[in-house]
Scaffold this active site. Sequence first.
Site, PDB file in Angstrom:
ATOM      1  N   ASP A   1      44.798 -15.918  36.821  1.00  0.00           N
ATOM      2  CA  ASP A   1      45.405 -14.626  36.526  1.00  0.00           C
ATOM      3  C   ASP A   1      46.423 -14.746  35.398  1.00  0.00           C
ATOM      4  O   ASP A   1      47.000 -13.751  34.957  1.00  0.00           O
ATOM      5  CB  ASP A   1      46.016 -13.991  37.770  1.00  0.00           C
ATOM      6  N   SER A   2      46.597 -15.951  34.881  1.00  0.00           N
ATOM      7  CA  SER A   2      47.357 -16.157  33.644  1.00  0.00           C
ATOM      8  C   SER A   2      46.730 -15.401  32.478  1.00  0.00           C
ATOM      9  O   SER A   2      47.368 -15.236  31.433  1.00  0.00           O
ATOM     10  CB  SER A   2      47.451 -17.649  33.318  1.00  0.00           C
TER      11      SER A   2
ATOM     12  N   LYS B   1      41.200 -19.505  44.242  1.00  0.00           N
ATOM     13  CA  LYS B   1      42.558 -20.022  44.391  1.00  0.00           C
ATOM     14  C   LYS B   1      43.464 -18.871  44.801  1.00  0.00           C
ATOM     15  O   LYS B   1      43.320 -17.751  44.311  1.00  0.00           O
ATOM     16  CB  LYS B   1      43.077 -20.634  43.095  1.00  0.00           C
TER      17      LYS B   1
ATOM     18  N   GLU C   1      47.779 -18.006  46.072  1.00  0.00           N
ATOM     19  CA  GLU C   1      49.142 -18.507  46.122  1.00  0.00           C
ATOM     20  C   GLU C   1      49.716 -18.413  47.527  1.00  0.00           C
ATOM     21  O   GLU C   1      49.320 -17.560  48.325  1.00  0.00           O
ATOM     22  CB  GLU C   1      50.021 -17.710  45.146  1.00  0.00           C
TER      23      GLU C   1
ATOM     24  N   GLU D   1      53.354 -26.219  41.275  1.00  0.00           N
ATOM     25  CA  GLU D   1      53.875 -25.724  39.999  1.00  0.00           C
ATOM     26  C   GLU D   1      55.389 -25.734  39.992  1.00  0.00           C
ATOM     27  O   GLU D   1      56.035 -25.267  40.936  1.00  0.00           O
ATOM     28  CB  GLU D   1      53.366 -24.309  39.717  1.00  0.00           C
TER      29      GLU D   1
END
Length: 309
Positions: A88-89, A157, A159, A226
């Site tokens: 989603d970057s 993926k 979070e 991260e």
Amino acid sequence: MTLSPAQEPAAGATAEPTAKPAKPAKPAKPAKENTKTLYGGTGSRRVTVRDIAAAKGRGEKWPMLTAYDAMTASVFDESGIPVLLVGDSMGNCHLGYESTVPVTMDEIALLSAAVVRGTKRALIIADLPFGAYQEGPVQALRNATRLVKEAGVGAVKLEGGERSAHQVELLVSSGIPVMAHVGLTPQSVHAYGGYPVQGRGEEAAQQLLRDAKAVQDAGAFAVVLEAVPAELAAEVTRSLHVPTVGIGAGAQCDAQVLVWTDMAGLNAGRVPRFVKQYLALRELLGGAAKAFAEDVVGGAFPAEEHTFH
């Protein structure tokens, strides 16, 4: 049958027996495909989560990059990058958003399908964007299933640590591999008030360790760390039996990931501390654009070799 004089043996000579035909040479065995190593490995099949687990067992470090389109993904795939993340970057570096928060399922699905079409070997992982799994496991399963069925990705993926463990558990039990993401989770930018390093201090470090173990125990095949102090990331890596993927988490993680536009120097503005730029792509593209413009203005392009008659 009578032999002609030229074929008759000389007097006293004995005719030599007819030579046996030579046996045909055995075909050379094809070279064995190197399917074991992740980076530099060869083979006609996609990298799978079993390959990722095996790499942890033999202590192999491996690279991961983001990708958002078929052409760029094909370059990375041909370069041997074994895992590509449709992150989603894309919100920050391709879609013009200020953060990853506005990215939608439609945008993730569209770009994920392009990356899958542009690759042959890499394991393609797609992010579940903000709002696609926070309601609970059923919502997560519905959206992850869409990415697997429509886009063809090999894993998703999401979070979050302990707070996302139930989502991870249902996805994995339903047959969808999950890469988890703890530490700095960019979808929580509004809660953080920015992008601070996570896990500093004893209490925060213990919570991060619990988060990593929770998603591992729920079935995640790897965990992204991260913006985590290197010493803590090393401890987490030693504590888990699944691989850790570092981004701003030091050199002791099992793998490393970068956003490709950061890695290639395409983004403008401040470069994060954890980024190493391997190319000045923004400068190169800008120079090419200016050269093209000057050729057009000056009449040098198109030349005769670029013209039909």
